[in-house]
Design a protein around this motif. Structure first.
Motif, short mmCIF file in Angstrom:
data_model
loop_
_atom_site.label_atom_id
_atom_site.label_comp_id
_atom_site.label_asym_id
_atom_site.label_seq_id
_atom_site.Cartn_x
_atom_site.Cartn_y
_atom_site.Cartn_z
N ASN A 170 44.91 39.18 49.65
CA ASN A 170 43.53 39.54 49.88
C ASN A 170 43.45 40.73 48.34
OD1 ASN A 170 41.94 37.76 51.87
ND2 ASN A 170 43.44 38.63 53.09
N MET A 171 43.74 41.34 48.40
CA MET A 171 43.46 42.74 47.08
C MET A 171 43.81 41.75 46.38
SD MET A 171 42.45 44.93 45.49
CE MET A 171 41.66 45.93 47.09
N LEU A 172 45.07 41.26 45.79
CA LEU A 172 45.83 39.93 44.86
C LEU A 172 44.29 39.03 44.46
CD1 LEU A 172 49.40 40.25 45.08
CD2 LEU A 172 48.03 41.04 42.76
N ALA A 173 43.98 38.60 45.41
CA ALA A 173 43.21 37.72 45.60
C ALA A 173 41.80 37.90 44.12
CB ALA A 173 43.29 37.07 46.61
N LEU A 174 41.28 38.95 45.39
CA LEU A 174 40.37 40.15 44.83
C LEU A 174 40.37 40.26 42.82
CD1 LEU A 174 37.35 41.27 45.45
CD2 LEU A 174 38.65 43.12 45.22
N LEU A 175 41.65 40.96 43.09
CA LEU A 175 41.84 40.71 41.60
C LEU A 175 41.57 39.50 40.10
CD1 LEU A 175 43.68 44.21 41.81
CD2 LEU A 175 41.41 44.77 41.71
N LYS A 176 42.53 39.37 40.80
CA LYS A 176 42.80 38.48 39.92
C LYS A 176 41.36 37.35 40.00
CE LYS A 176 47.63 38.11 41.15
NZ LYS A 176 48.40 36.58 41.08
N SER A 177 40.76 37.35 41.03
CA SER A 177 39.20 36.50 41.19
C SER A 177 38.20 37.04 39.44
CB SER A 177 38.66 36.83 41.60
OG SER A 177 37.82 37.65 42.25
N ASP A 228 43.46 39.32 29.87
CA ASP A 228 44.31 39.92 28.96
C ASP A 228 44.97 41.03 29.61
OD1 ASP A 228 43.61 37.16 27.85
OD2 ASP A 228 42.80 38.41 25.84
N ASP A 229 44.82 42.01 29.70
CA ASP A 229 45.45 43.25 30.02
C ASP A 229 46.15 43.05 31.25
OD1 ASP A 229 45.68 46.45 30.50
OD2 ASP A 229 43.53 46.61 31.96
N MET A 230 45.28 42.24 32.62
CA MET A 230 46.17 42.72 33.61
C MET A 230 47.37 41.33 33.27
SD MET A 230 42.79 41.53 37.09
CE MET A 230 44.57 40.96 38.19
N SER A 231 47.23 40.46 32.60
CA SER A 231 48.42 39.63 31.66
C SER A 231 49.98 41.04 31.93
CB SER A 231 48.72 38.22 31.70
OG SER A 231 47.72 38.09 30.68
N LYS A 232 49.10 41.85 30.73
CA LYS A 232 50.40 42.53 30.25
C LYS A 232 50.65 43.52 31.48
CE LYS A 232 48.06 42.15 26.55
NZ LYS A 232 46.49 43.58 25.06
N ASN A 233 49.64 43.55 32.27
CA ASN A 233 50.49 44.60 33.85
C ASN A 233 49.89 44.38 34.66
OD1 ASN A 233 49.84 47.95 31.60
ND2 ASN A 233 48.37 47.08 30.95
N PRO A 234 50.91 43.60 35.35
CA PRO A 234 50.60 42.38 36.37
C PRO A 234 50.25 43.73 38.10
CG PRO A 234 52.61 42.18 35.03
CD PRO A 234 51.99 43.02 34.66
N ALA A 235 49.22 43.45 38.54
CA ALA A 235 48.83 44.39 39.51
C ALA A 235 49.84 44.31 41.08
CB ALA A 235 47.01 43.55 40.06
N GLU A 236 50.84 42.83 40.92
CA GLU A 236 51.36 42.88 42.21
C GLU A 236 52.27 43.62 42.67
OE1 GLU A 236 50.57 40.56 39.65
OE2 GLU A 236 50.38 38.49 40.58
N LYS A 237 52.45 44.25 40.87
CA LYS A 237 53.46 46.09 41.22
C LYS A 237 52.47 47.70 41.71
CE LYS A 237 55.52 47.14 37.96
NZ LYS A 237 56.12 47.15 36.52
N SER A 241 44.96 53.20 42.99
CA SER A 241 43.71 54.05 42.50
C SER A 241 43.86 54.76 41.14
CB SER A 241 44.17 55.42 42.95
OG SER A 241 43.56 54.34 44.52
N TRP A 242 45.47 54.22 40.52
CA TRP A 242 46.34 54.82 39.77
C TRP A 242 45.79 53.58 38.74
CZ3 TRP A 242 49.89 53.04 36.65
CH2 TRP A 242 50.15 53.30 35.52
N TRP A 243 46.14 52.23 39.49
CA TRP A 243 46.77 51.33 38.33
C TRP A 243 44.49 50.69 37.99
CZ3 TRP A 243 44.25 46.45 38.73
CH2 TRP A 243 44.88 45.39 38.10
N LEU A 244 43.92 51.11 39.02
CA LEU A 244 43.48 50.44 38.85
C LEU A 244 41.54 51.35 37.39
CD1 LEU A 244 40.45 48.32 39.67
CD2 LEU A 244 40.46 49.69 40.74
N CYS A 245 42.73 52.56 37.51
CA CYS A 245 41.86 53.64 37.21
C CYS A 245 42.47 53.08 35.67
CB CYS A 245 43.01 54.85 37.01
SG CYS A 245 41.99 56.97 36.14
N GLU A 246 43.61 52.97 35.00
CA GLU A 246 44.14 52.77 34.38
C GLU A 246 43.70 51.08 33.12
OE1 GLU A 246 46.62 53.88 32.36
OE2 GLU A 246 46.30 56.10 33.60
N ARG A 247 43.62 50.44 34.25
CA ARG A 247 42.91 49.32 33.64
C ARG A 247 41.17 49.67 33.03
NH1 ARG A 247 46.84 49.35 34.83
NH2 ARG A 247 46.73 49.57 32.13
#
Ligand SMILES: Cc1cc2nc3c(=O)[nH]c(=O)nc-3n(C[C@H](O)[C@H](O)[C@H](O)COP(=O)(O)OP(=O)(O)OC[C@H]3O[C@@H](n4cnc5c(N)ncnc54)[C@H](O)[C@@H]3O)c2cc1C
Length: 199
Positions: A118-125, A141-150, A159-165
């Motif tokens: 569900n989190m992935l679906a939210l971010l990808k939407s 574009d940023d998400m394709s370079k830094n995929p949320a899956e990991k 929290s770290w990943w989102l802060c970086e985005r």
């Protein structure tokens, strides 16, 4: 992309600095800062000379350099949007970041597969549905370079990943970057600062 969302495809063409048109040819409110789509009213300050501060401020704003925080108190008041206006790019952005960072702050330490999905679906939407299309496209574009899956495997990683985005957008807009450690994130989005002023 300057200080506001600017076109990343032909459907979004700026008509004057900072104003972005939507596919319908009208200014795209969630892509544009209010101060750019609503020029300041002329305001006489010197009856004898007829000089105005409003016009000068408007020219500065239209030149793209002005921000609300840089204006004088009077001009700030003029830029303040009535509370019931549709969101501009800044209000929508603040609300969205607040939602996303807070959701990450309360995300489980050990999410279930369904929570991760569900989190992935939210971010990808976001790239597909975000009302500021140029913003959503760049985020995609940023998400394709830094995929949320990991990064959806724990609250700290998310929290770290989102802060970086968010920092990626901050860099684009010339804003300050944030430290993305869990201490900084929790102080801002969950527990409040150590001095207790939010208690
Ligand atoms: C997905 C997305 C894409 C966007 N793209 C654009 C764009 O292309 N062009 C454009 O003009 N605007 C864009 N925006 C809006 C922009 O990011 C800001 O929200 C807006 O400019 C208002 O900025 P602000 O200074 O009030 O604080 P915001 O950037 O909205 O941040 C809100 C609060 O979050 C905290 N914060 C700041 N940085 C971080 C961080 N890295 N991690 C955690 N917390 C942080 C601060 O306390 C800050 O006050 C986008 C917003 C989103 C959600």
């Amino acid at each position: 992309m300057g200080t506001d969302a600017s076109p990343s495809n032909e459907q979004h063409t700026p008509v004057r600095p900072g104003v972005v048109l939507g596919p319908d040819g009208k200014p795209c409110k969630p892509c544009t800062a209010f101060r750019h789509w609503k020029p300041l009213k002329e305001k006489k300050t010197d009856g004898k000379s007829g000089s105005t501060t409003g016009t000068a401020a408007m020219m500065a704003a239209l030149a793209g350099g002005a921000t609300t925080t840089q204006e004088t108190p009077n001009q700030e008041q003029e830029y303040r949007r009535p509370a019931d206006c549709p969101p501009d790019v800044e209000e929508l952005g603040r609300a969205t970041w607040t939602f996303l960072h807070t959701t990450a702050a309360y995300y489980p330490e050990k999410p279930t597969p369904i929570q991760r999905a569900n989190m992935l679906a939210l971010l990808k939407s976001i790239p597909m549905l975000y009302a500021c299309k140029p913003c959503g496209n760049d985020f995609g574009d940023d998400m394709s370079k830094n995929p949320a899956e990991k990064w959806v495997g724990s609250r700290e990683r998310l929290s770290w990943w989102l802060c970086e985005r968010h920092n990626e957008v901050n860099r684009k807009l010339g804003k300050k970057e944030w430290g993305c450690g869990i201490k900084e994130m929790d102080a801002r989005w969950k527990d409040g600062p150590e001095d207790g002023r939010c208690e």
